[in-house]
Design a protein around this motif. Sequence first.
Motif, PDB file in Angstrom:
ATOM      1  N   GLU A 144       0.830  -1.205   0.000  1.00 45.17           N
ATOM      2  CA  GLU A 144       0.000   0.000   0.000  1.00 45.17           C
ATOM      3  C   GLU A 144       0.864   1.254   0.000  1.00 45.17           C
ATOM      4  O   GLU A 144       0.598   2.220  -0.735  1.00 45.17           O
ATOM      5  CB  GLU A 144      -0.933   0.000   1.211  1.00 45.17           C
ATOM      6  N   ALA A 145       1.897   1.267   0.842  1.00 44.21           N
ATOM      7  CA  ALA A 145       2.799   2.414   0.881  1.00 44.21           C
ATOM      8  C   ALA A 145       3.534   2.559  -0.447  1.00 44.21           C
ATOM      9  O   ALA A 145       3.741   3.673  -0.950  1.00 44.21           O
ATOM     10  CB  ALA A 145       3.793   2.263   2.031  1.00 44.21           C
ATOM     11  N   ALA A 146       3.935   1.432  -1.047  1.00 39.59           N
ATOM     12  CA  ALA A 146       4.600   1.459  -2.346  1.00 39.59           C
ATOM     13  C   ALA A 146       3.667   2.010  -3.412  1.00 39.59           C
ATOM     14  O   ALA A 146       4.078   2.783  -4.286  1.00 39.59           O
ATOM     15  CB  ALA A 146       5.055   0.051  -2.719  1.00 39.59           C
ATOM     16  N   ARG A 147       2.418   1.625  -3.349  1.00 42.65           N
ATOM     17  CA  ARG A 147       1.428   2.125  -4.312  1.00 42.65           C
ATOM     18  C   ARG A 147       1.294   3.648  -4.220  1.00 42.65           C
ATOM     19  O   ARG A 147       1.325   4.345  -5.237  1.00 42.65           O
ATOM     20  CB  ARG A 147       0.077   1.460  -4.032  1.00 42.65           C
ATOM     21  N   GLU A 148       1.121   4.151  -2.994  1.00 43.75           N
ATOM     22  CA  GLU A 148       0.963   5.598  -2.819  1.00 43.75           C
ATOM     23  C   GLU A 148       2.177   6.359  -3.343  1.00 43.75           C
ATOM     24  O   GLU A 148       2.048   7.392  -4.002  1.00 43.75           O
ATOM     25  CB  GLU A 148       0.722   5.917  -1.340  1.00 43.75           C
ATOM     26  N   PHE A 149       3.349   5.831  -3.057  1.00 36.23           N
ATOM     27  CA  PHE A 149       4.582   6.504  -3.485  1.00 36.23           C
ATOM     28  C   PHE A 149       4.702   6.494  -5.008  1.00 36.23           C
ATOM     29  O   PHE A 149       4.955   7.534  -5.637  1.00 36.23           O
ATOM     30  CB  PHE A 149       5.791   5.809  -2.849  1.00 36.23           C
ATOM     31  N   LEU A 150       4.512   5.316  -5.626  1.00 41.02           N
ATOM     32  CA  LEU A 150       4.773   5.208  -7.055  1.00 41.02           C
ATOM     33  C   LEU A 150       3.664   5.844  -7.894  1.00 41.02           C
ATOM     34  O   LEU A 150       3.912   6.267  -9.029  1.00 41.02           O
ATOM     35  CB  LEU A 150       4.956   3.740  -7.449  1.00 41.02           C
ATOM     36  N   GLU A 151       2.451   5.930  -7.378  1.00 47.89           N
ATOM     37  CA  GLU A 151       1.392   6.627  -8.104  1.00 47.89           C
ATOM     38  C   GLU A 151       1.761   8.094  -8.310  1.00 47.89           C
ATOM     39  O   GLU A 151       1.496   8.668  -9.377  1.00 47.89           O
ATOM     40  CB  GLU A 151       0.059   6.506  -7.364  1.00 47.89           C
ATOM     41  N   ARG A 152       2.390   8.691  -7.297  1.00 47.04           N
ATOM     42  CA  ARG A 152       2.823  10.093  -7.436  1.00 47.04           C
ATOM     43  C   ARG A 152       3.921  10.207  -8.493  1.00 47.04           C
ATOM     44  O   ARG A 152       3.951  11.154  -9.283  1.00 47.04           O
ATOM     45  CB  ARG A 152       3.312  10.624  -6.085  1.00 47.04           C
ATOM     46  N   VAL A 153       4.825   9.233  -8.488  1.00 48.83           N
ATOM     47  CA  VAL A 153       5.899   9.233  -9.484  1.00 48.83           C
ATOM     48  C   VAL A 153       5.323   9.050 -10.889  1.00 48.83           C
ATOM     49  O   VAL A 153       5.740   9.718 -11.842  1.00 48.83           O
ATOM     50  CB  VAL A 153       6.920   8.118  -9.176  1.00 48.83           C
ATOM     51  N   ALA A 154       4.346   8.142 -11.021  1.00 49.33           N
ATOM     52  CA  ALA A 154       3.757   7.857 -12.334  1.00 49.33           C
ATOM     53  C   ALA A 154       3.045   9.069 -12.923  1.00 49.33           C
ATOM     54  O   ALA A 154       2.991   9.223 -14.150  1.00 49.33           O
ATOM     55  CB  ALA A 154       2.793   6.674 -12.217  1.00 49.33           C
ATOM     56  N   LYS A 155       2.494   9.922 -12.074  1.00 51.91           N
ATOM     57  CA  LYS A 155       1.851  11.144 -12.582  1.00 51.91           C
ATOM     58  C   LYS A 155       2.850  12.052 -13.279  1.00 51.91           C
ATOM     59  O   LYS A 155       2.506  12.733 -14.244  1.00 51.91           O
ATOM     60  CB  LYS A 155       1.182  11.888 -11.428  1.00 51.91           C
ATOM     61  N   ASP A 156       4.082  12.057 -12.796  1.00 52.90           N
ATOM     62  CA  ASP A 156       5.124  12.884 -13.415  1.00 52.90           C
ATOM     63  C   ASP A 156       5.771  12.190 -14.602  1.00 52.90           C
ATOM     64  O   ASP A 156       6.442  12.852 -15.414  1.00 52.90           O
ATOM     65  CB  ASP A 156       6.197  13.234 -12.374  1.00 52.90           C
ATOM     66  N   HIS A 157       5.609  10.869 -14.695  1.00 54.27           N
ATOM     67  CA  HIS A 157       6.231  10.101 -15.788  1.00 54.27           C
ATOM     68  C   HIS A 157       5.190   9.127 -16.365  1.00 54.27           C
ATOM     69  O   HIS A 157       5.374   7.906 -16.303  1.00 54.27           O
ATOM     70  CB  HIS A 157       7.449   9.335 -15.275  1.00 54.27           C
ATOM     71  N   PRO A 158       4.110   9.642 -16.933  1.00 54.54           N
ATOM     72  CA  PRO A 158       3.011   8.769 -17.356  1.00 54.54           C
ATOM     73  C   PRO A 158       3.371   7.813 -18.487  1.00 54.54           C
ATOM     74  O   PRO A 158       2.711   6.786 -18.653  1.00 54.54           O
ATOM     75  CB  PRO A 158       1.937   9.760 -17.803  1.00 54.54           C
ATOM     76  N   ASP A 159       4.410   8.131 -19.250  1.00 57.84           N
ATOM     77  CA  ASP A 159       4.756   7.293 -20.397  1.00 57.84           C
ATOM     78  C   ASP A 159       5.939   6.371 -20.135  1.00 57.84           C
ATOM     79  O   ASP A 159       6.386   5.681 -21.056  1.00 57.84           O
ATOM     80  CB  ASP A 159       5.077   8.181 -21.612  1.00 57.84           C
ATOM     81  N   ASP A 160       6.438   6.358 -18.911  1.00 58.17           N
ATOM     82  CA  ASP A 160       7.603   5.528 -18.629  1.00 58.17           C
ATOM     83  C   ASP A 160       7.179   4.077 -18.445  1.00 58.17           C
ATOM     84  O   ASP A 160       6.405   3.756 -17.529  1.00 58.17           O
ATOM     85  CB  ASP A 160       8.328   6.012 -17.370  1.00 58.17           C
ATOM     86  N   PRO A 161       7.658   3.170 -19.295  1.00 59.26           N
ATOM     87  CA  PRO A 161       7.200   1.764 -19.225  1.00 59.26           C
ATOM     88  C   PRO A 161       7.626   1.044 -17.952  1.00 59.26           C
ATOM     89  O   PRO A 161       6.880   0.219 -17.415  1.00 59.26           O
ATOM     90  CB  PRO A 161       7.838   1.129 -20.464  1.00 59.26           C
ATOM     91  N   GLU A 162       8.835   1.333 -17.450  1.00 64.81           N
ATOM     92  CA  GLU A 162       9.312   0.639 -16.254  1.00 64.81           C
ATOM     93  C   GLU A 162       8.495   1.030 -15.036  1.00 64.81           C
ATOM     94  O   GLU A 162       8.113   0.180 -14.215  1.00 64.81           O
ATOM     95  CB  GLU A 162      10.788   0.945 -16.018  1.00 64.81           C
ATOM     96  N   THR A 163       8.190   2.325 -14.913  1.00 60.81           N
ATOM     97  CA  THR A 163       7.374   2.784 -13.791  1.00 60.81           C
ATOM     98  C   THR A 163       6.003   2.124 -13.817  1.00 60.81           C
ATOM     99  O   THR A 163       5.505   1.631 -12.801  1.00 60.81           O
ATOM    100  CB  THR A 163       7.223   4.318 -13.829  1.00 60.81           C
ATOM    101  N   ASN A 164       5.397   2.084 -15.006  1.00 60.71           N
ATOM    102  CA  ASN A 164       4.074   1.474 -15.132  1.00 60.71           C
ATOM    103  C   ASN A 164       4.125  -0.035 -14.918  1.00 60.71           C
ATOM    104  O   ASN A 164       3.191  -0.624 -14.360  1.00 60.71           O
ATOM    105  CB  ASN A 164       3.481   1.792 -16.504  1.00 60.71           C
ATOM    106  N   GLY A 165       5.214  -0.671 -15.341  1.00 61.59           N
ATOM    107  CA  GLY A 165       5.341  -2.105 -15.125  1.00 61.59           C
ATOM    108  C   GLY A 165       5.412  -2.451 -13.647  1.00 61.59           C
ATOM    109  O   GLY A 165       4.760  -3.381 -13.175  1.00 61.59           O
ATOM    110  N   ILE A 166       6.203  -1.673 -12.893  1.00 59.85           N
ATOM    111  CA  ILE A 166       6.314  -1.908 -11.448  1.00 59.85           C
ATOM    112  C   ILE A 166       5.002  -1.599 -10.751  1.00 59.85           C
ATOM    113  O   ILE A 166       4.548  -2.343  -9.872  1.00 59.85           O
ATOM    114  CB  ILE A 166       7.467  -1.074 -10.858  1.00 59.85           C
ATOM    115  N   LEU A 167       4.356  -0.491 -11.159  1.00 61.99           N
ATOM    116  CA  LEU A 167       3.081  -0.116 -10.548  1.00 61.99           C
ATOM    117  C   LEU A 167       2.020  -1.180 -10.823  1.00 61.99           C
ATOM    118  O   LEU A 167       1.236  -1.534  -9.938  1.00 61.99           O
ATOM    119  CB  LEU A 167       2.633   1.244 -11.083  1.00 61.99           C
ATOM    120  N   GLY A 168       2.012  -1.710 -12.034  1.00 57.27           N
ATOM    121  CA  GLY A 168       1.076  -2.791 -12.349  1.00 57.27           C
ATOM    122  C   GLY A 168       1.306  -4.005 -11.471  1.00 57.27           C
ATOM    123  O   GLY A 168       0.357  -4.655 -11.016  1.00 57.27           O
TER     124      GLY A 168
END
Length: 580
Positions: A50-74
């Motif tokens: 849950e904490a990882a989700r909250e942290f990485l969702e904020r990162v993903a907003k700044d990098h919406p097209d980054d495949p690695e960020t989205n892969g980890i978030l998924g």
Amino acid sequence: MMETKDLEKLISLGHYAQARKRAEELLTKSDSLRAKQLYAFSLSKSGQPEAAREFLERVAKDHPDDPETNGILGGIYKELFRNQQNSAFAVLARDTYDRSFVRTKNFYTGINAATMSTLAGQSRRGKELAQEVLDLLKDPDQDFWEAVTRAEALLLLKERSKSEEAYRKARHLAGSDWGKINSVYNQLWLLKHYLPVPREALTAFSPPVVVSFVGHMIDHPDRVNPRFPANIEGQIKQAITSALNTVNARIGYCSLANGGDILFAEALEELGGEVNLFLPFSQSDFLAASVSFAGEQWTERFLRLVNKYPVTYLTEEPHAGHADLFGLQTSILFGLSHLRSLATHAEPYLISVMSERDQQRKSGGTRDTIGLWPNQQRHININPDVYVPIAAITEEPVSNTTQVNRTDRPVLYFVSFDLSADDPTGEAVLNHLTNASLPPAVTWRKGSEMVAGFRQLLGAMEFTTHILTSASPIHPAPRVTLHVGPFPLHRITGIDYYPLLEEGGAEEPIAVLEQLSDIHHFTPSGSVYASGAFGALLALDDVRYKLSFIDTLREVDKRPIRPIDVFSVSLLHISKLVNH
């Protein structure tokens, strides 16, 4: 400065707690996207998705097209779905993987997008993605992960016979890599709750059964009536091998006394199994107490095994007549086999060598400890009596000697937590120690960290529950660390109970407290971490506690330590205990 490649290495080795701690340090000096990705991944794997989700969702907003960020978030969403069975996370995982696949055309994110689409109720989209993934694969006949991906894609396309064949080929490529086998089995176990999964595939990837062992030693030269004479060694070993084959057990946990223990380890070794060895105290004392009296050949066999396989010590201190170490070790063996079996969604077995004729009960002995096994329906006993003629049994003389179990170094169950001076709940937590129905045998405080050691597991867990439910909403959720081991009361005071052990009160560092501190160093706020030994005890009560493996600690602040397994603990009888 810690480089991201070093974090990647820690993660690749499964050292998630250490990676999380070092990623935190790196993020204080660097705004690197890769460092943020690795921090979120290690945080999720450290028991805080849950904490990882909250942290990485904020990162993903700044990098919406980054495949690695989205892969980890998924992957984080998928883990939350797996744990909570909340369809909202399945949808989030599907959308995240889908977006990433559209941009990257990577078969890994593609198959995850296809599967999560199917699980989220969009089977048509799942089939479309599965077909796309199949067209992307380059060498599924040689590459394991491509082979598994092909099998799963065919399963989603409802090509049953082709899927079965693909899973058979993937299983051949996996060989004896239990990590790969467990990964596929867990995925199939998830899938079977939503669509038909071929039984052949589940069977092919079913990991081997886990088994614990306890048993009699070879008869001591002073023994009057034979129970396990040396001349039946071959028959006992054959019986052990047959039992292992009967339940398909290839992962074993045992100690290494002469007789049953060593025969079990050798039999498992000959079957190509995984041998996990445990000793309750120093090797030299164990040899003297439980091995060498049966002859030099047993000592040689013991040394060969400990030099070949990993050995976990309950403590490396001397035996010194502390019989409670044997009982604790057996409980830990049983608990660890249960924990290891969680990955297979199957129950472990116990194999024992125990005489039904000899009803004597010795503290820490086979008959005394076998009652700790929680599932008697999964217990196979090999009775040595059938190989010993009744004519050899004579009347046993009554012994005037009694076994003495020393109590000056009892096994204690330790709870370590941070107590903030300005937290209004702090005083109540301290008062609980004084008024508890199961009070601690020792307490120790260093700055904001408090340690309490209890004589019973129940006392430690009642206090842990009290800490978590008493946490003030104004302050961060406490971090709690649990460990178990022998504590030398005789080195500190002449009485058993006393309120506070001041820093510097002992002549030298106390091993169990040092290990507790090492684990506490990596315990994040809002989490309960337990050593492998303590976690194993909790695993025997899976109605109250859920455990997840986090890491094997090997160093603290670049200081090498004897490896310590660490588990994250969830108390199932309390809801919303910690703030993620």
